[in-house]
Design a protein around this motif. Structure first.
Motif, PDB file in Angstrom:
ATOM      1  N   TYR A  20     -22.460  31.540 -49.492  1.00  0.00           N
ATOM      2  CA  TYR A  20     -22.847  31.138 -50.842  1.00  0.00           C
ATOM      3  C   TYR A  20     -21.599  30.887 -51.684  1.00  0.00           C
ATOM      4  N   ALA A  21     -21.590  29.758 -52.387  1.00  0.00           N
ATOM      5  CA  ALA A  21     -20.511  29.459 -53.325  1.00  0.00           C
ATOM      6  C   ALA A  21     -20.984  29.792 -54.729  1.00  0.00           C
ATOM      7  N   VAL A  22     -20.282  30.704 -55.368  1.00  0.00           N
ATOM      8  CA  VAL A  22     -20.571  31.075 -56.757  1.00  0.00           C
ATOM      9  C   VAL A  22     -19.538  30.386 -57.637  1.00  0.00           C
ATOM     10  N   ARG A  23     -20.018  29.656 -58.638  1.00  0.00           N
ATOM     11  CA  ARG A  23     -19.113  28.902 -59.505  1.00  0.00           C
ATOM     12  C   ARG A  23     -19.473  29.136 -60.962  1.00  0.00           C
ATOM     13  N   THR A  24     -18.447  29.269 -61.772  1.00  0.00           N
ATOM     14  CA  THR A  24     -18.682  29.305 -63.207  1.00  0.00           C
ATOM     15  C   THR A  24     -18.806  27.875 -63.711  1.00  0.00           C
ATOM     16  N   ALA A  25     -19.309  27.737 -64.923  1.00  0.00           N
ATOM     17  CA  ALA A  25     -19.232  26.446 -65.597  1.00  0.00           C
ATOM     18  C   ALA A  25     -17.777  26.175 -65.985  1.00  0.00           C
ATOM     19  N   TYR A  26     -17.447  24.907 -66.188  1.00  0.00           N
ATOM     20  CA  TYR A  26     -16.152  24.592 -66.781  1.00  0.00           C
ATOM     21  C   TYR A  26     -16.177  25.073 -68.223  1.00  0.00           C
ATOM     22  N   THR A  27     -15.195  25.877 -68.590  1.00  0.00           N
ATOM     23  CA  THR A  27     -15.186  26.497 -69.909  1.00  0.00           C
ATOM     24  C   THR A  27     -13.763  26.734 -70.376  1.00  0.00           C
TER      25      THR A  27
END
Length: 250
Positions: A130-137
């Motif tokens: 699983y790839a967990v990614r934040t939003a661009y922020t």
């Protein structure tokens, strides 16, 4: 399912159910801030116990440098970058991503990121991870500025690890295999690993580097005192962690 540049999926996506959804955590006692205590990183004697001084909060004891001694902050995400996490910039924003091997890790990381005001999504990978990614922020831009040297990701000078950073690293890439714990690393640069190893030593966790061909790259934390030290630093197991997946305090 691919993610857009904003970090959003094209449709709402439930968390992976390879582990059941955790129950809501009960309210915790008010955290107290603690000042760092100097330590001899190579010492593994009763003197090491002085580094784990505890402050009573409610009916529990909190350890100086521990995950429970201060409020979560975005700076804690450096713990993910100490492991296999990666940070990327886009204009005036940045995004952090990490690939994990189990659904319970997704639950924990999404919850930990939310505590820090960072929205995250996940997507399955072709190798059944699983790839967990934040939003661009903009909130992650200081991390990107500290860790990126052009296209190369390196820990900044003076990088340190505390309980909150170690908790995130353990949640993403820690493997509890008594009587030792493996903290998996990212990248291919031994220089990056050595800086992280020095930060472990400074935190009282002398680790043995496991080379890629031998099941690494990772740092092996072994010995009862060091494993107990790590358990004290990272705090109580998250609700989503299955039995045996998190070190516990004796």
């Amino acid at each position: 399912m691919p993610l857009s540049g904003s970090g959003e999926t094209s449709a709402a996506q439930p968390l992976p159910m390879s582990f059941p959804l955790p129950a809501a955590a009960p309210p915790t006692a008010r955290r107290t801030r603690a000042r760092a205590v100097a330590a001899d990183p190579d010492e593994e004697t009763p003197a090491e116990e002085t580094r784990t001084r505890e402050t009573p909060v409610g009916d529990r004891q909190l350890v100086f440098f521990g995950a429970e001694t201060a409020e979560p902050s975005v700076a804690d995400l450096a713990g993910l970058l100490a492991g296999p996490g990666e940070v990327h910039r886009m204009g005036g924003t940045a995004r952090l991503s990490v690939v994990v091997d189990a659904g319970w890790r997704v639950h924990v990381l999404v919850a930990e990121l939310a505590q820090r005001g960072v929205r995250a999504t996940w997507t399955p990978t072709e190798d059944q991870r699983y790839a967990v990614r934040t939003a661009y922020t903009r909130a992650i831009v200081p991390l990107a500025a500290a860790w990126l040297r052009g296209p190369t990701q390196q820990p900044p000078a003076g990088f340190q690890l505390d309980g909150r950073r170690l908790r995130l690293w353990l949640a993403a890439a820690g493997v509890v295999d008594p009587p030792e714990i493996l903290l998996h690393l990212g990248g291919v640069d031994p220089g990056r690993w050595s800086v992280v190893g020095a930060a472990l030593i400074a935190a009282g966790l002398v680790g043995e580097l496991v080379e890629p061909g031998a099941g690494g790259p990772a740092y092996r934390i072994s010995g009862r005192r060091r494993v107990l030290r790590l358990a004290e630093l990272v705090g109580e197991p998250p609700p989503a962690a299955p039995p045996g997946a998190w070190p516990v305090r004796d």
